[in-house]
Enzyme design. Structure first.
Site, PDB file in Angstrom:
ATOM      1  N   TYR A  69      -2.725 -10.707   2.809  1.00 27.27           N
ATOM      2  CA  TYR A  69      -2.631  -9.292   3.194  1.00 27.27           C
ATOM      3  C   TYR A  69      -4.005  -8.853   3.703  1.00 27.27           C
ATOM      4  CZ  TYR A  69      -1.105  -4.353   2.679  1.00 27.27           C
ATOM      5  OH  TYR A  69      -0.768  -3.036   2.878  1.00 27.27           O
ATOM      6  N   LYS A 100       0.188 -10.576   6.637  1.00 28.25           N
ATOM      7  CA  LYS A 100       0.447  -9.235   7.152  1.00 28.25           C
ATOM      8  C   LYS A 100      -0.898  -8.692   7.608  1.00 28.25           C
ATOM      9  CE  LYS A 100       1.681  -4.488   6.266  1.00 28.25           C
ATOM     10  NZ  LYS A 100       1.812  -3.376   5.329  1.00 28.25           N
ATOM     11  N   THR A 131       0.832  -1.199   0.000  1.00 31.83           N
ATOM     12  CA  THR A 131       0.000   0.000   0.000  1.00 31.83           C
ATOM     13  C   THR A 131       0.870   1.255   0.000  1.00 31.83           C
ATOM     14  OG1 THR A 131      -1.749  -1.188   1.141  1.00 31.83           O
ATOM     15  CG2 THR A 131      -1.801   1.211   1.294  1.00 31.83           C
TER      16      THR A 131
END
Lengths: 300, 300
Positions: free
Chosen positions: A141, A171, A48
């Site tokens: 993610y 994550k 991101t």
């Protein structure tokens, strides 16, 4: 946590520099990657913070190739490869595996909201099956605030059952420690990375693998020191120290602010550029940011 | 509303069929497009209903080329070209213009949430400037429930001021009539398409241009009849008639349900396939759907 993973530690979601034409600036990117790896950090490009979803597939391929070409340790690199379109995710993931990346960080397809668990399972399964390579290690993610598509425990359980040698960890950028702790407890051997340095110590105590945080682009060494020394008496103080930088950054548009600081650190003006829909940090905000960091005694 | 636009009317966001390998099925796609255009509808391929964001850029190029190759009226075609990554949006938009498309339907970049108005303006402006073609007509795509990135009046005003000959209109999928009415009033000549057939009559009365709705893949002729006759005494009854089909579809996962109905209409089983994260309509739901349509006397 069982055997340590080669990606365990602190990873930086490498910022992506742009030329004046808003194309990726390969030499600046490579220089930042080398700098971060030189600090002992792993690399998580195309996250991101990297404006990864503002990059086309061929741009990501070019940038990843550039890292491999200068001989960086690709085993310590976990590029973001999860796109909205299945063929894009497959192409990027396959390329990452072929370059020897230690893992990939995979967003779910994020346009269609409220997908079913079956649909999300299929989304990840199709990529894994199509890449069809035993070297592939997938890190999921979870970033519900941004992707709007959460990775639930139920989904992880099904993916681990189907692809135990491939689905390697997650994550978690939700900031929700209870979720991270619960994953550490529920899925032994599954490597949980906190998406914020605010939780390095609690996550390591819970059995986590490390941290992948935007701020590692600037403040990585302090995070890494805590990660290395989390079992020592100093750990609480080191964790507390991380708050200073984080608190200052939190009032800022994060990506633009990190780029402005990188511009100052490297002396390269171009680092300030972002791709729309982001906007560069206004000079006034940059001066305020630098002033605050100075007052707090934080060198960049 | 001033001079009518060539795209005014009812447009179908053409469903995208897939092969068993989940690649786009070009012959089935072309056949549906020909069928819909034969009904008098315009085409809006690569919209939300088309699973447009689950398609890679080169897949969209291939499908659009296929429409041009069979000689369909590209002036009545408004493909979705707004992607997360600037180069993808530019490449697709340029291709659409070169094929003679009457317009493009442009989502804002939708990964980064809460972008500033400056950032969104830049996102659209960069595409328009880079394509740099006076033939380009941009229709903005406002679908806050799905994209999470709304197109505000302030943004439209700025885009119209900067690119008056290019920014041509909007598809409003919010379902919020007050917003559509306000745009018709505030921006003379700006063509407002309702994203739902539920609002064809009110939007036409407010000065709108037409409707682009998922259900046009199956139920387009009834929508078109209302659009043609909105000033006649029968209009209220025609608007009410559209509710029957819509109410039945609203309990269903829309895209999968429309594909199941298209499979039944064409006799081609493959139409039932979707790309993850969507899932096909379960057979039980399909049977229930067909039963309900039968009871309501709606032929597919």
């Amino acid at each position: 946590m069982s055997n340590p993973g080669t990606l365990d530690g602190v990873l930086a979601p490498v910022l992506t520099p742009f030329t004046n034409a808003l194309t990726p600036h390969v030499p600046l990117f490579v220089a930042l990657a080398r700098h971060l790896m030189g600090q002992g950090l792993g690399l998580a490009p195309f996250g991101t913070t990297s404006e990864g979803n503002s990059l086309a597939v061929d741009e990501k391929v070019e940038l990843l190739d550039a890292l491999a070409e200068i001989g960086l340790d690709m085993g310590r690199t976990m590029p973001g490869t999860g796109c909205c379109a299945l063929p894009d995710s497959v192409a990027l993931t396959r390329h990452a595996v072929n370059l020897g990346c230690g893992g990939v960080l995979m967003l779910p397809p994020f346009y269609y909201k409220n997908p079913s668990e079956d649909g999300l399972f299929a989304a990840f399964a199709e990529v894994i099956e199509r890449v069809g390579d035993s070297r592939l290690k997938v890190f999921l993610y979870h970033f519900p605030q941004q992707s709007q598509v959460p990775i639930t425990h139920g989904l992880i359980e099904r993916l681990l059952a189907a692809y135990p040698a491939t689905v390697a960890g997650i994550k978690d950028s939700s900031g929700d420690f209870a979720n991270m702790e619960s994953m550490c407890r529920s899925f032994p051997g599954f490597r949980v990375f906190s998406g914020t340095e605010r939780l390095i110590l609690p996550v390591m105590r819970a059995g986590g693998a490390g941290c992948i945080s935007a701020n590692a682009n600037i403040h990585g060494p302090a995070m890494l020191e805590l990660w290395r020394r989390w079992q020592e008496p100093e750990a609480e103080a080191l964790q507390k120290d991380l708050e200073g930088f984080r608190a200052i950054m939190e009032g800022m548009p994060l990506i633009a602010a990190l780029k402005a600081l990188t511009a100052r650190r490297t002396g390269d003006y171009g680092w300030r550029r972002v791709r729309p829909p982001l906007v560069p940090l206004p000079p006034e905000a940059e001066i305020e940011l630098v002033g605050r960091l100075g007052k707090a005694g934080i060198a960049i």
